[in-house]
Design an enzyme around this catalytic site. Structure first.
Site, PDB file in Angstrom:
ATOM      1  N   HIS A 175      49.942  41.058  28.383  1.00 59.51           N
ATOM      2  CA  HIS A 175      50.840  40.840  29.528  1.00 59.51           C
ATOM      3  C   HIS A 175      50.256  39.842  30.510  1.00 59.51           C
ATOM      4  O   HIS A 175      49.062  39.825  30.783  1.00 59.51           O
ATOM      5  CB  HIS A 175      51.258  42.151  30.195  1.00 59.51           C
ATOM      6  CG  HIS A 175      50.180  42.889  30.938  1.00 59.51           C
ATOM      7  ND1 HIS A 175      49.832  42.579  32.239  1.00 59.51           N
ATOM      8  CD2 HIS A 175      49.403  43.933  30.576  1.00 59.51           C
ATOM      9  CE1 HIS A 175      48.875  43.416  32.636  1.00 59.51           C
ATOM     10  NE2 HIS A 175      48.592  44.242  31.652  1.00 59.51           N
ATOM     11  N   GLU A 223      54.106  44.150  33.341  1.00 56.76           N
ATOM     12  CA  GLU A 223      53.588  45.398  32.793  1.00 56.76           C
ATOM     13  C   GLU A 223      53.173  46.321  33.923  1.00 56.76           C
ATOM     14  O   GLU A 223      53.313  47.534  33.845  1.00 56.76           O
ATOM     15  CB  GLU A 223      52.385  45.121  31.872  1.00 56.76           C
ATOM     16  CG  GLU A 223      51.931  46.310  31.035  1.00 56.76           C
ATOM     17  CD  GLU A 223      50.934  47.236  31.714  1.00 56.76           C
ATOM     18  OE1 GLU A 223      50.724  48.349  31.229  1.00 56.76           O
ATOM     19  OE2 GLU A 223      50.355  46.852  32.761  1.00 56.76           O
ATOM     20  N   GLU A 224      52.624  45.728  35.002  1.00 57.93           N
ATOM     21  CA  GLU A 224      51.935  46.515  36.027  1.00 57.93           C
ATOM     22  C   GLU A 224      52.856  47.225  36.999  1.00 57.93           C
ATOM     23  O   GLU A 224      52.502  48.255  37.553  1.00 57.93           O
ATOM     24  CB  GLU A 224      50.977  45.616  36.831  1.00 57.93           C
ATOM     25  CG  GLU A 224      49.841  44.991  36.017  1.00 57.93           C
ATOM     26  CD  GLU A 224      48.815  46.018  35.542  1.00 57.93           C
ATOM     27  OE1 GLU A 224      49.008  47.221  35.770  1.00 57.93           O
ATOM     28  OE2 GLU A 224      47.826  45.622  34.919  1.00 57.93           O
ATOM     29  N   ASP A 270      45.739  45.321  25.588  1.00 56.57           N
ATOM     30  CA  ASP A 270      45.784  45.566  27.038  1.00 56.57           C
ATOM     31  C   ASP A 270      44.782  46.638  27.425  1.00 56.57           C
ATOM     32  O   ASP A 270      45.087  47.574  28.152  1.00 56.57           O
ATOM     33  CB  ASP A 270      47.204  45.963  27.464  1.00 56.57           C
ATOM     34  CG  ASP A 270      47.327  46.128  28.972  1.00 56.57           C
ATOM     35  OD1 ASP A 270      46.471  45.586  29.698  1.00 56.57           O
ATOM     36  OD2 ASP A 270      48.264  46.826  29.411  1.00 56.57           O
ATOM     37  N   HIS A 326      42.016  46.742  38.071  1.00 56.71           N
ATOM     38  CA  HIS A 326      42.865  46.774  39.271  1.00 56.71           C
ATOM     39  C   HIS A 326      42.075  46.517  40.567  1.00 56.71           C
ATOM     40  O   HIS A 326      42.484  46.972  41.635  1.00 56.71           O
ATOM     41  CB  HIS A 326      43.616  48.114  39.382  1.00 56.71           C
ATOM     42  CG  HIS A 326      44.653  48.307  38.311  1.00 56.71           C
ATOM     43  ND1 HIS A 326      45.578  49.315  38.352  1.00 56.71           N
ATOM     44  CD2 HIS A 326      44.921  47.612  37.174  1.00 56.71           C
ATOM     45  CE1 HIS A 326      46.368  49.243  37.285  1.00 56.71           C
ATOM     46  NE2 HIS A 326      45.978  48.216  36.562  1.00 56.71           N
TER      47      HIS A 326
END
Lengths: 478, 478
Positions: B295, B341-342, B369, B441
Site C-alpha cells: 500500500h 490501507e491505513e 505489509d 506508525h
C-alpha cells in the site's frame, strides 16, 4: 554531561594491579594498621551490601524526574534544590545553599520544513525534526528561509568557501561512530561528533552562513533530536535528527533544497539558583572534605534521569547509608548537588571561587555524570602513588565488577574540574555507557532508562569510595 | 499495516513438509510436466538471484520516502500515485488509475501539559508527548483541561464506573509485550495492545470521559508516540509515549493529576485518489490475474518506509525483474499500489466493488505489509490441497531462508481481504517483525530502517511467488 570527551574512552582496560611497596618493606602492616584496615574493609563491605538492597536512590531519582525537566533558571530546578536540601536535612546533615547566578534559557518554537526539494509534491512541504542548541541565536518569529548545503567535516566546509556558504543554512552531517560506542568507546565517538555541535555554528558563521544545523550527536535511530551546548554565534544553531540529516543529504545530492526554520529561543534575565551543600561532619577531621556529587540541572527536553538525576541520587544515598548504618566518616562527607553543569558550569565556578582557599583541605572529590549503567569502577585524576591506598575499595567492589581504577590526565567530571586543576584527587564513576548516547540530551532521558539494580551498584560504588576516602588513615598523596 | 492482528503470530513454526499424492500415484510426473517443472524452477532461481543483486526496489523506496509522508488525500500521496504509474509505464506495463474517494485527515496542533500534579514546582507545568489518532474527535483550539484517571484494562475501566470516569481524561496504560515481540510474536503483542487504540475512545466515551489516551502501541523506548486508527468516538483520542504513560501513572498513584491537551485534527472534504493498477499481460491466459501488491499511503508522522513503501517497491520490482530478464508470465501479473490501507481501507473496497465479478479469474493475490525485515516465507489463506503445487517456490526460496508457508484462517493482508473472503488464494510475505513495532506508525518510519539486503530478499520472495503463481500449469485449487 556536557562536553566531556574522554569518559569511557578505555572502559575495556584491564584491572590495574599493584605491588604494595610500604607493606612489602615491613613484611606486613603493624597490628594497629591491620585491625584498622580490617575494620575499614568490613565497613565498606557493609555499605556495599546495604546499597545493593536499598531503593533510596531510585526513590529520590523518581521524585526528581516527577518534578520534570530541571534546566537552569527554571522553577523545576529550584524545586529540586529545595527538595534535595530538605531530604539531606531529614538525614541529619548540615545543609546550606550556595548562590549561583545562572542563565535562564527558554526553548521557544522549533519547527522546520523543506519548502523546495527534488521529489516535492506540488503544494506540499516536508517536516524536518530539529531542536535548538543551548547558545542558539534565535530566529525571528517568522523564521528564515534559505538553501541548505551539507558538509561532512570542517575541512569540507572550508573547501566550499564563502562563495558556496554565504547566505545558506549549513548542515554538518557527521556520523556518530556506532561501532565505537558498541565497543565501549562511547566517549570517543561522542567526542568526535560533538566538536561540530560545539563549534559548528561559529565555523558556519565565519563563512557567512545564515544558520547552522548539526546531525544529532547520539547513536539511536528513533528520529529524536539531541540538544546540548553550542558556542554562541550570531546565527541560529540547531540539531536535526539523524534521519532528517540523511534525508536532507540525499535530497541535496539530487538538487536544490530550501528550508524554512523557526528557532525562537529566549534568554531571560539571570536567575539566582543554588548548589546544594550537605555535610556529614567528620568525627576526627571535620575540616577535611570528601565530596560525593552529581549535577541537579538537566536539559529541558527530558526529565534528566541519566543526565544527571542518577548522579545526585547516588550521592544522596552515600550519606543515607552511612547515617542509617551508623558508619560515621572520620573526615567530612560533603554531598553536593551541582547547578548548571549543562549550560556553562556556573555552579562549579561559584564553588571554586568560594572555596578555593580550602582546596588544600579537600581530600578528594567524586562526581557521577556518565549515566546510570553498570559501574565498572572509576576514572581517576590522582597521583599514581595513591593507588595502593585504594586497594580496599577495589577488593570490596570486585564482587560487583566495579573495581577498575583507570588513571586519566584530565578531570573525570565537569563540576570537579576546578578541584582537579588545583590538585585535589578527583574520581568519576565509570559506567557502561554503550547506550548512554542513545538517550543523552533527548526527550527520552526519563526514569525508565535507569535499571534499578544498576543504580544500586552505582550507589554502592559511590558510598564505598566516599567512605574509604573519608576514613583512610592517611589522605591520598597529591 | 493497520489493525492486522495475527501477522507473525507463528513465525517460529517449522517449515511445512508435504507428500505429493499426484506424483506418488503416477510414480513420477510425465516427461512434459518434468521439463515444464524444471524450466519453472530454473526461471524462479534466475529471478531470485537477480533480485539479490538488484537495487531497483531500494531506489524506488528512496524516492517514495523523498516525496515525504503519503497520508490519504495529501498532495504527497497523489504525487506517489503519479510516480508509481510513470515508473510502471517505463517498464512497459499497461497502467491505469482507479478512482478511490478518500478522507483527507489533517493533523493539527497536538500538545499537552500536566497543569497539576504531585511534585509540581510552583509556576511550572510538565510537557506530555502525544499524538492524535486517526478518527480523533478534535478539541477546540483552546483545548480541554481535566483530571486524569488510569486504567490498565477495559475491565478496570468498567469497574471504576461512570462516577469515577465522567468528566475525566482516561489513560489506558496497557503494556506492549516486549517479550513476545522478541520471541517472534510481535503480531500477537500488537494485537493485544491495539485493541485499546482501536476501541479505547468508545469505551471511555460510554462512561462519560472527556478524552481518551492510550499508551503508544509499540516496543521502543525513545519517547516517540505511535499513531494509528481509532474507531470514531465523540471525544478526542490520542496516544502518549510509553514514558509519558509511565510518568502519568506514577503521578496518579501519588495524587491528583490534571492535564491540558490540544488535539486539533481536521477532517477536510473527501478527495479523489487512486489505486495504481499496472498489468504485465499474460502470454497465455491474460484474463487470469495474479496480484503483487503493497500500500502506497502511509501515516503522516514518518515517511512510510517500512509501512508500506517497502511493500510497493518489492511489488514494482517483481515486474521490473520479469521485464529485464524477459521472463514473461503466462497469466497476467498485476502490480497494485493500494491507496488508503491505513485510514479506512477505501482502496481495497473500491477495487472489490469494481472487480468482484472478475474474482473467479483472480488466481491469487500477494501483499507485503509487515515491514521489510528478512522474509521467512509466507502466510497463506489457501486450500491446503494447493500446497504441493508450491513446492518449486519453497525449493527456490530455501537458500535464502524464505521457504515457510504458514496456513492461516484469515486474510494475510488488509487490502487483499475482500479477495480472501471471495475465495481467492491470498498470500502475505512473513517478515521477521521483531523490531517492526519499534517504528510502526511513528515519525521514525524512515528509509534508514530498511536494510538493503533484506529488501532484496523480499523482492526475491515476491518475484518468485508471483511468477510461480502466474506460470504454474494449473491454478491453485480454491
Amino acid at each position: 554531561m556536557r562536553l566531556q570527551l574522554t569518559l569511557a574512552l578505555s572502559v575495556i582496560s584491564a584491572t590495574l594491579t599493584y605491588s604494595y611497596p610500604a607493606m612489602a618493606q615491613s613484611g606486613q602492616p603493624s597490628g594497629t594498621e591491620n585491625a584498622s584496615s580490617a575494620q575499614l574493609r568490613s565497613d565498606l563491605a557493609t555499605l556495599r551490601d546495604a546499597a545493593l538492597s536499598d531503593d533510596y536512590a531510585y526513590q529520590q531519582l523518581a521524585h526528581l524526574t516527577n518534578i520534570g525537566p530541571r534546566s537552569t533558571g527554571s522553577p523545576q530546578a529550584e524545586a529540586a534544590v529545595e527538595y534535595v536540601a530538605a531530604e539531606m536535612r531529614k538525614l541529619g546533615l548540615d545543609v546550606h545553599l550556595e548562590e549561583v547566578k545562572v542563565p535562564h534559557w527558554i526553548r521557544g518554537e522549533e519547527t522546520a520544513q523543506l519548502v523546495e526539494y527534488p521529489a516535492q509534491a506540488p503544494g506540499s512541504t516536508q517536516k524536518i525534526v530539529l531542536t535548538a542548541l543551548g547558545g542558539n541565536h534565535p530566529t525571528s518569529a517568522e523564521g528564515i528561509t534559505a538553501e541548505v548545503v551539507v558538509a561532512r567535516s570542517f575541512d569540507e566546509l572550508k573547501n566550499m568557501g564563502r562563495e558556496k556558504v554565504a547566505g545558506k543554512i549549513v548542515l554538518f552531517n557527521v556520523l556518530f561512530d556506532q561501532q565505537k560506542a558498541a565497543n565501549g568507546l562511547a566517549g570517543a565517538a561522542y567526542g568526535e561528533a560533538v566538536a561540530y555541535r560545539g563549534g559548528g555554528a561559529k565555523a558556519a558563521e565565519a563563512l557567512g552562513a545564515v544558520a547552522s544545523l548539526v546531525r544529532s550527536v547520539g547513536n539511536a535511530d528513533y528520529r529524536i533530536p539531541h540538544t546540548g551546548f553550542s558556542e554562541a554565534a550570531n546565527i541560529p544553531a540547531g540539531a536535526v535528527t539523524s534521519e532528517d540529516a540523511d534525508l536532507i543529504s540525499r535530497l541535496v545530492a539530487e538538487g536544490k533544497v530550501r528550508m524554512h526554520m523557526v528557532l525562537t529561543t529566549h534568554a531571560g534575565p539571570e536567575v539566582v539558583s543554588h548548589n546544594v551543600i550537605a555535610d556529614l561532619k567528620g568525627s576526627e577531621h571535620p575540616e577535611q572534605i570528601v565530596i560525593v556529587s552529581g549535577h541537579l540541572d538537566s536539559w529541558d527536553l527530558g526529565t534528566g534521569a541519566i543526565d544527571d538525576g542518577a548522579g545526585v541520587a547516588v550521592a544522596m544515598e552515600a550519606a543515607e547509608l552511612m547515617q542509617r548504618l551508623h558508619l560515621h566518616p572520620q573526615r567530612t562527607l560533603r554531598v553536593i548537588a551541582w547547578m548548571d553543569e549543562e549550560n556553562g558550569g556556573r555552579g562549579n565556578k561559584a564553588y571554586a571561587k568560594a572555596h578555593a582557599v580550602e582546596f588544600s583541605q579537600h581530600v578528594a572529590a567524586i562526581e557521577s555524570d556518565n549515566g546510570a549503567g553498570h559501574p565498572m569502577g572509576f576514572q581517576a585524576k590522582i597521583n599514581a602513588q595513591a593507588l595502593p591506598l585504594l586497594q580496599p575499595v577495589q577488593e570490596v567492589l570486585q564482587p560487583i565488577g566495579a573495581n577498575l581504577i583507570h588513571l586519566i590526565e584530565r578531570s573525570p567530571g565537569t563540576d570537579i574540574e576546578p578541584m582537579a586543576e588545583a590538585g585535589v584527587p578527583t574520581f568519576g564513576i565509570m559506567q557502561d555507557a554503550r547506550t548512554y548516547f542513545n538517550y543523552h540530551h533527548t526527550a527520552a532521558d526519563t526514569l525508565d532508562k535507569v535499571v534499578p539494580r544498576e543504580l544500586r551498584e552505582n550507589a554502592a560504588a559511590m558510598a564505598v569510595m566516599g567512605y574509604a576516602l573519608a576514613n583512610l588513615p592517611q589522605a591520598l598523596p597529591r
